[in-house]
Design a protein around this motif. Structure first.
Motif, short mmCIF file in Angstrom:
data_model
loop_
_atom_site.label_atom_id
_atom_site.label_comp_id
_atom_site.label_asym_id
_atom_site.label_seq_id
_atom_site.Cartn_x
_atom_site.Cartn_y
_atom_site.Cartn_z
N THR A 48 0.83 -1.21 0.00
CA THR A 48 0.00 0.00 0.00
C THR A 48 0.86 1.25 0.00
O THR A 48 1.86 1.32 0.72
CB THR A 48 -0.92 0.04 1.25
OG1 THR A 48 -1.61 -1.20 1.38
CG2 THR A 48 -1.93 1.17 1.14
N TRP B 156 -1.30 -1.31 -4.05
CA TRP B 156 -2.52 -0.51 -4.02
C TRP B 156 -2.15 0.91 -3.62
O TRP B 156 -1.43 1.12 -2.64
CB TRP B 156 -3.53 -1.08 -3.04
CG TRP B 156 -4.21 -2.32 -3.55
CD1 TRP B 156 -3.76 -3.60 -3.50
CD2 TRP B 156 -5.48 -2.38 -4.20
NE1 TRP B 156 -4.65 -4.46 -4.08
CE2 TRP B 156 -5.73 -3.74 -4.52
CE3 TRP B 156 -6.44 -1.42 -4.54
CZ2 TRP B 156 -6.89 -4.16 -5.16
CZ3 TRP B 156 -7.61 -1.84 -5.19
CH2 TRP B 156 -7.83 -3.19 -5.49
N ARG C 64 -10.04 -6.03 -1.39
CA ARG C 64 -9.88 -4.65 -1.82
C ARG C 64 -10.53 -4.38 -3.18
O ARG C 64 -10.88 -3.24 -3.49
CB ARG C 64 -8.40 -4.28 -1.86
CG ARG C 64 -7.76 -4.16 -0.48
CD ARG C 64 -6.30 -3.75 -0.57
NE ARG C 64 -5.77 -3.37 0.73
CZ ARG C 64 -4.55 -2.88 0.93
NH1 ARG C 64 -3.73 -2.70 -0.11
NH2 ARG C 64 -4.15 -2.55 2.13
N THR C 65 -10.68 -5.39 -3.99
CA THR C 65 -11.26 -5.21 -5.32
C THR C 65 -12.72 -4.79 -5.24
O THR C 65 -13.28 -4.29 -6.21
CB THR C 65 -11.13 -6.48 -6.16
OG1 THR C 65 -11.87 -7.55 -5.52
CG2 THR C 65 -9.68 -6.89 -6.32
N ASN D 205 -6.56 2.52 -6.19
CA ASN D 205 -6.28 1.81 -7.43
C ASN D 205 -5.12 0.84 -7.27
O ASN D 205 -4.20 1.07 -6.48
CB ASN D 205 -5.96 2.80 -8.55
CG ASN D 205 -7.17 3.65 -8.91
OD1 ASN D 205 -8.10 3.18 -9.54
ND2 ASN D 205 -7.15 4.91 -8.49
N CYS D 206 -5.17 -0.24 -8.06
CA CYS D 206 -4.18 -1.31 -7.98
C CYS D 206 -3.28 -1.32 -9.21
O CYS D 206 -3.73 -1.11 -10.33
CB CYS D 206 -4.90 -2.66 -7.84
SG CYS D 206 -3.79 -4.07 -7.69
#
Length: 479
Positions: free
Chosen positions: A329, A364, A398-399, A407-408
């Motif tokens: 992250t 992320w 998280r999706t 955003n990933c």
């Protein structure tokens, strides 16, 4: 009186010293010397101080007698065999020139409502003074003070556990470790649910740090003492040989100093894989190397934007980080939360892997910077600013988080960008006024075409003039 009222009263005493040319930062240091003696009396722990230098010795003297006594006190306590006393009063000297000003400060402190201060916590009172000092941006004091809402958010998400060894290699006033201690105390009924041995570990060993600047180290020691923490805070440079022994930690939380080493110096340690004059990149290397390689040890570090995209050695260090750790992250922080306006910072959250290869699969990124309200002294950072980020961070999947700020990016995506982590910033709404403007390339091409048409017409006119025999002077050549 509440602690806030006491803090304001103590802070107003700085006005007494203005004629002596004492800065706010010097005042806080001076106040630390004096408050230490008063707070030891309030805590009924004066026995560590020589009897002739305890608090009452200050309140019973006046004028030059008091001034000379105080100066001798600073000198003698600084040479004490007691480790805490010698560290807090190391090389202590007074910045006060007028004996009457010293007496006024001591008498004012003695008259404060210390019963209320004890009830609210002497540590909380001292932290309030440090925060007040940090907000005085003209002194530059804020360079070592991380906003409390940010510290509390980072501690909540890294979630230190009882029995874990926590460290801050750029400790400042020890704010991260004190917040980590509070976090563990809440989990353990103020350590009463732990065994005596476990509780002693928390107080004496669990929270440690290293600080380079002597005066700041002094403030950190005082802060730790008032929060009843006895873990070692080393006076030294993490990027020197002293930092080589800072290792095998479960949790590292820190906000390293910004900038480069003086005169472009490189770190004097010989155990860092990559060397650079960029202090933050060197600290980043130290941090992920100082974690236990057990798949659980974790860190959160505040870093400026340049660490995310600096080429050459910077790219190598980021690659090394993502190989050895799971960099899961990145929080892009808003501007205006530190003492220097416009400084752009981020928090990197990562976990050390059990091996040193291929630990980061995806990163992320949460953008808490773009389209944010203006933050600063009049509108400070608050804990609720992080509510949506905390929710996204803690999500089991998280999706499923529907938030344009979150955003990933896959490891392969990042490799294609030369391991740049300058990612995830959303569209800036302030630039929307330019959305309907024509494409600049297309506009330029149209302009060129029009200029070519105009030039062609002018050439035709010239040709016609030549055919009619009109000279450059305007005379008819046929005359």
């Amino acid at each position: 009186m509440t602690n806030q009222e006491i803090i304001q009263k103590l802070w107003s005493l700085c006005d007494v010293l203005r004629d002596d040319g004492v800065t706010y930062h010097q005042y806080v240091t001076e106040l630390t010397y004096i408050l230490f003696l008063k707070m030891m009396k309030e805590k009924e722990t004066e026995e560590v101080i020589p009897k002739e230098y305890r608090w009452d010795s200050l309140t019973t003297k006046h004028g030059m007698e008091l001034y000379n006594h105080y100066r001798q006190l600073l000198l003698d306590i600084g040479q004490s065999k007691n480790k805490l006393l010698s560290q807090i009063y190391m090389n202590a000297t007074t910045n006060i020139d007028e004996p009457k000003n010293l007496e006024k400060i001591i008498q004012s402190i003695d008259r404060l409502d210390w019963y209320s201060a004890r009830e609210e916590g002497l540590g909380a009172l001292y932290e309030g003074l440090l925060e007040k000092n940090a907000n005085e941006t003209k002194t530059g004091a804020g360079q070592y003070f991380t906003p409390r809402p940010l510290i509390d958010t980072i501690v909540e998400l890294t979630d230190p556990e009882p029995g874990e060894r926590c460290n801050d290699p750029a400790a400042g006033t020890f704010g991260f470790m004190i917040a980590a201690d509070r976090h563990v105390r809440k989990k353990t009924d103020d350590y009463f649910s732990l065994s005596q041995k476990e509780a002693e570990f928390q107080v004496k060993e669990a929270f440690t740090g290293c600080e380079l600047v002597k005066d700041v180290h002094r403030l950190g020691l005082m802060n730790a003492m008032l929060h009843e923490l006895e873990g070692e805070i080393i006076l030294g440079d993490t990027l020197s040989e002293a930092g080589k022994n800072l290792k095998n930690y479960d949790v590292v939380l820190t906000n390293p100093p910004f900038g480069t080493k003086k005169s472009g110096e490189r770190p004097t340690r010989d155990d860092l894989t990559y060397t650079t004059t960029n202090k933050q990149l060197n600290f980043l290397q130290h941090i992920y190397r100082s974690l236990k390689p057990n798949g659980k040890a974790r860190a959160a570090v505040v870093l400026p934007d340049n660490v995310l995209f600096e080429d050459n050695t910077g790219a190598k260090i980021r690659n090394d980080l993502m190989e050895k750790c799971n960099l899961h992250t990145i929080l892009r922080l808003p501007t205006g939360i530190f003492y220097a306006q416009g400084v752009k910072t981020n928090v990197l959250f990562f976990t050390r892997g059990q091996t040193d290869k291929d630990n980061t699969k995806e990163v992320w990124v949460y953008d808490l910077r773009t389209n944010m309200e203006s933050l600063g002294k009049t509108n400070p950072l608050r804990k609720d600013h992080f509510d949506d980020f905390i929710k996204a961070y803690k999500a089991v999947d998280r999706t499923k988080i529907k938030n344009e700020r979150f955003n990933c990016f896959t490891r392969e995506d990042i490799r294609k960008k030369n391991d740049s982590l300058d990612l995830g910033l959303i569209q800036d709404e302030s630039l929307s006024i330019y959305e309907n403007l024509p494409d600049p390339i297309e506009s330029a091409e149209k302009t060129v075409c029009k200029l070519q048409e105009a030039a062609s017409l002018l050439n035709e006119v010239i040709d016609e003039l030549k055919e009619t025999g009109i000279s450059e002077s305007g005379e008819d050549k046929n005359d």
